[in-house]
Scaffold this motif. Structure first.
Motif, PDB file in Angstrom:
ATOM      1  N   SER A  75     135.055  39.519 111.372  1.00  0.00           N
ATOM      2  CA  SER A  75     135.699  38.484 110.563  1.00  0.00           C
ATOM      3  C   SER A  75     137.162  38.276 110.962  1.00  0.00           C
ATOM      4  O   SER A  75     137.677  37.165 110.878  1.00  0.00           O
ATOM      5  CB  SER A  75     135.608  38.830 109.074  1.00  0.00           C
ATOM      6  OG  SER A  75     134.277  38.686 108.609  1.00  0.00           O
ATOM      7  N   TYR A  76     137.845  39.356 111.389  1.00  0.00           N
ATOM      8  CA  TYR A  76     139.211  39.175 111.901  1.00  0.00           C
ATOM      9  C   TYR A  76     139.186  38.234 113.104  1.00  0.00           C
ATOM     10  O   TYR A  76     140.007  37.321 113.215  1.00  0.00           O
ATOM     11  CB  TYR A  76     139.817  40.520 112.332  1.00  0.00           C
ATOM     12  CG  TYR A  76     139.938  41.543 111.225  1.00  0.00           C
ATOM     13  CD1 TYR A  76     140.287  41.176 109.932  1.00  0.00           C
ATOM     14  CD2 TYR A  76     139.708  42.895 111.483  1.00  0.00           C
ATOM     15  CE1 TYR A  76     140.389  42.110 108.926  1.00  0.00           C
ATOM     16  CE2 TYR A  76     139.815  43.844 110.474  1.00  0.00           C
ATOM     17  CZ  TYR A  76     140.146  43.452 109.202  1.00  0.00           C
ATOM     18  OH  TYR A  76     140.248  44.384 108.204  1.00  0.00           O
ATOM     19  N   ALA A 122     136.899  36.048 113.793  1.00  0.00           N
ATOM     20  CA  ALA A 122     136.514  34.716 113.330  1.00  0.00           C
ATOM     21  C   ALA A 122     137.716  33.962 112.769  1.00  0.00           C
ATOM     22  O   ALA A 122     137.950  32.795 113.105  1.00  0.00           O
ATOM     23  CB  ALA A 122     135.418  34.833 112.266  1.00  0.00           C
ATOM     24  N   ILE A 123     138.492  34.627 111.927  1.00  0.00           N
ATOM     25  CA  ILE A 123     139.657  33.983 111.306  1.00  0.00           C
ATOM     26  C   ILE A 123     140.728  33.664 112.350  1.00  0.00           C
ATOM     27  O   ILE A 123     141.306  32.569 112.354  1.00  0.00           O
ATOM     28  CB  ILE A 123     140.254  34.897 110.207  1.00  0.00           C
ATOM     29  CG1 ILE A 123     139.237  35.071 109.056  1.00  0.00           C
ATOM     30  CG2 ILE A 123     141.552  34.309 109.681  1.00  0.00           C
ATOM     31  CD1 ILE A 123     138.829  33.788 108.370  1.00  0.00           C
ATOM     32  N   LEU A 124     140.998  34.606 113.240  1.00  0.00           N
ATOM     33  CA  LEU A 124     142.005  34.378 114.281  1.00  0.00           C
ATOM     34  C   LEU A 124     141.609  33.215 115.181  1.00  0.00           C
ATOM     35  O   LEU A 124     142.458  32.438 115.623  1.00  0.00           O
ATOM     36  CB  LEU A 124     142.194  35.650 115.118  1.00  0.00           C
ATOM     37  CG  LEU A 124     142.895  36.821 114.410  1.00  0.00           C
ATOM     38  CD1 LEU A 124     142.789  38.080 115.255  1.00  0.00           C
ATOM     39  CD2 LEU A 124     144.353  36.493 114.121  1.00  0.00           C
ATOM     40  N   THR A 125     140.312  33.095 115.439  1.00  0.00           N
ATOM     41  CA  THR A 125     139.822  31.985 116.247  1.00  0.00           C
ATOM     42  C   THR A 125     140.058  30.658 115.531  1.00  0.00           C
ATOM     43  O   THR A 125     140.520  29.681 116.134  1.00  0.00           O
ATOM     44  CB  THR A 125     138.319  32.150 116.538  1.00  0.00           C
ATOM     45  OG1 THR A 125     138.107  33.370 117.258  1.00  0.00           O
ATOM     46  CG2 THR A 125     137.783  30.989 117.364  1.00  0.00           C
ATOM     47  N   LEU A 132     141.182  44.909 116.877  1.00  0.00           N
ATOM     48  CA  LEU A 132     140.946  46.346 117.000  1.00  0.00           C
ATOM     49  C   LEU A 132     142.000  47.157 116.264  1.00  0.00           C
ATOM     50  O   LEU A 132     141.686  48.174 115.639  1.00  0.00           O
ATOM     51  CB  LEU A 132     140.897  46.741 118.477  1.00  0.00           C
ATOM     52  CG  LEU A 132     139.682  46.221 119.248  1.00  0.00           C
ATOM     53  CD1 LEU A 132     139.764  46.606 120.718  1.00  0.00           C
ATOM     54  CD2 LEU A 132     138.381  46.751 118.651  1.00  0.00           C
ATOM     55  N   LEU A 133     143.257  46.728 116.316  1.00  0.00           N
ATOM     56  CA  LEU A 133     144.306  47.430 115.583  1.00  0.00           C
ATOM     57  C   LEU A 133     144.050  47.397 114.076  1.00  0.00           C
ATOM     58  O   LEU A 133     144.244  48.399 113.375  1.00  0.00           O
ATOM     59  CB  LEU A 133     145.673  46.814 115.900  1.00  0.00           C
ATOM     60  CG  LEU A 133     146.282  47.194 117.255  1.00  0.00           C
ATOM     61  CD1 LEU A 133     147.483  46.305 117.565  1.00  0.00           C
ATOM     62  CD2 LEU A 133     146.693  48.668 117.269  1.00  0.00           C
ATOM     63  N   CYS A 134     143.599  46.252 113.589  1.00  0.00           N
ATOM     64  CA  CYS A 134     143.279  46.136 112.159  1.00  0.00           C
ATOM     65  C   CYS A 134     142.060  46.981 111.814  1.00  0.00           C
ATOM     66  O   CYS A 134     142.000  47.608 110.748  1.00  0.00           O
ATOM     67  CB  CYS A 134     143.051  44.671 111.795  1.00  0.00           C
ATOM     68  SG  CYS A 134     144.576  43.684 111.786  1.00  0.00           S
ATOM     69  N   ASN A 135     141.077  47.020 112.704  1.00  0.00           N
ATOM     70  CA  ASN A 135     139.912  47.882 112.513  1.00  0.00           C
ATOM     71  C   ASN A 135     140.338  49.335 112.353  1.00  0.00           C
ATOM     72  O   ASN A 135     139.911  50.038 111.426  1.00  0.00           O
ATOM     73  CB  ASN A 135     138.983  47.777 113.736  1.00  0.00           C
ATOM     74  CG  ASN A 135     137.739  46.968 113.453  1.00  0.00           C
ATOM     75  OD1 ASN A 135     137.477  46.583 112.326  1.00  0.00           O
ATOM     76  ND2 ASN A 135     136.969  46.710 114.469  1.00  0.00           N
TER      77      ASN A 135
END
Length: 253
Positions: free
Chosen positions: A31-32, A34-37, A51-54
């Motif tokens: 979803s990160y 998806a949103i960034l896209t 990946l950092l947020c993960n």
């Protein structure tokens, strides 16, 4: 302060995603992305921020599962032993923007499908010997490579597969998926950082990491009491599928 004001919508979305995903043991990488896209963030930056947020979200989740005794390292080791180098290799591969988004589009659609049908997979009758190293290594390595390539931890692929295989009880699978996401995200990020094409908006990344850290903490301790896992998965499946379709229309249509 200007950075926060300019990206307030993105920050709030990341907070919400982390809160929901952490309540069911995931990091939110799909979803990160998806949103960034949707927000038009440069594609070379997408994977690293995701990946950092993960890592930020599942670090706490993995620790909590470990404290509660749900991490069975004897079963987890074969999965991550093969997934770690494959995630690194996937993250290191230089990839053109168009090819990356086509792969990402299909990966998001697959992730959405698996999230949507996971409840059905839990009630499946598939019976296989899941104790063998080579079998778990094959699963971990395959998912690890795809995860590193597109910039997610891989839990949304791993969890439904483990449910289908009756790999273990639900809490153990959630713990395994959380730890799998953590090590693959670290390995995939290391692979990206070793590539000459690596780049990242560090200030934006740190801002979003702070947002998901707060959301992840709330989701871990409170979210499970307020959100049904199947509702969370299906709501995020719709979002992920929507973005996947939009990406494929743009780059294939």
């Amino acid at each position: 302060m200007n950075l926060i004001i300019q990206n307030i919508e993105l920050i709030l979305l990341f907070f919400g995603i982390a809160l929901l995903y952490s309540s069911v043991g995931f990091g939110g990488g799909s979803s990160y992305l998806a949103i960034l896209t949707l927000f038009g963030i440069e594609f070379r930056t997408l994977r690293a921020i995701s990946l950092l947020c993960n890592i930020t979200v599942v670090s706490n989740g993995s620790f909590q599962f470990y404290r509660q005794g749900f991490l069975k390292f004897k079963k987890v080791v074969p999965l991550v032993l093969f997934s770690i180098p494959m995630a690194y290799f996937g993250g290191r591969i230089p990839i053109q923007e168009e090819i990356f988004f086509i792969i990402l589009g299909f990966a998001l659609l697959l992730a959405a499908l698996l999230m949507w049908i996971q409840k059905s997979l839990q009630m499946s009758s598939v019976s296989m010997n899941t104790e063998t190293w080579w079998f778990n290594g094959l699963i971990g390595g395959s998912i690890g490579f795809l995860s590193g390539l597109v910039g997610i931890g891989g839990g949304i692929f791993l969890s439904p597969v483990l449910y289908l295989l009756k790999w273990d009880e639900a809490k153990v699978i959630s713990a395994t998926a959380s730890f799998f996401i953590l090590v693959n995200s670290i390995s995939g990020l290391a692979g990206q950082a070793s590539s000459p094409e690596f780049q990242i908006d560090l200030l934006l990344a740190l801002t979003l990491m702070a947002s998901v850290a707060l959301g992840g903490l709330i989701g871990t301790y409170v979210g499970t009491k307020r959100f049904k896992a199947v509702t969370v998965r299906r709501a995020t499946a719709i979002l992920v599928a929507y973005v996947g379709v939009r990406i494929l229309i743009k780059y294939i249509g």
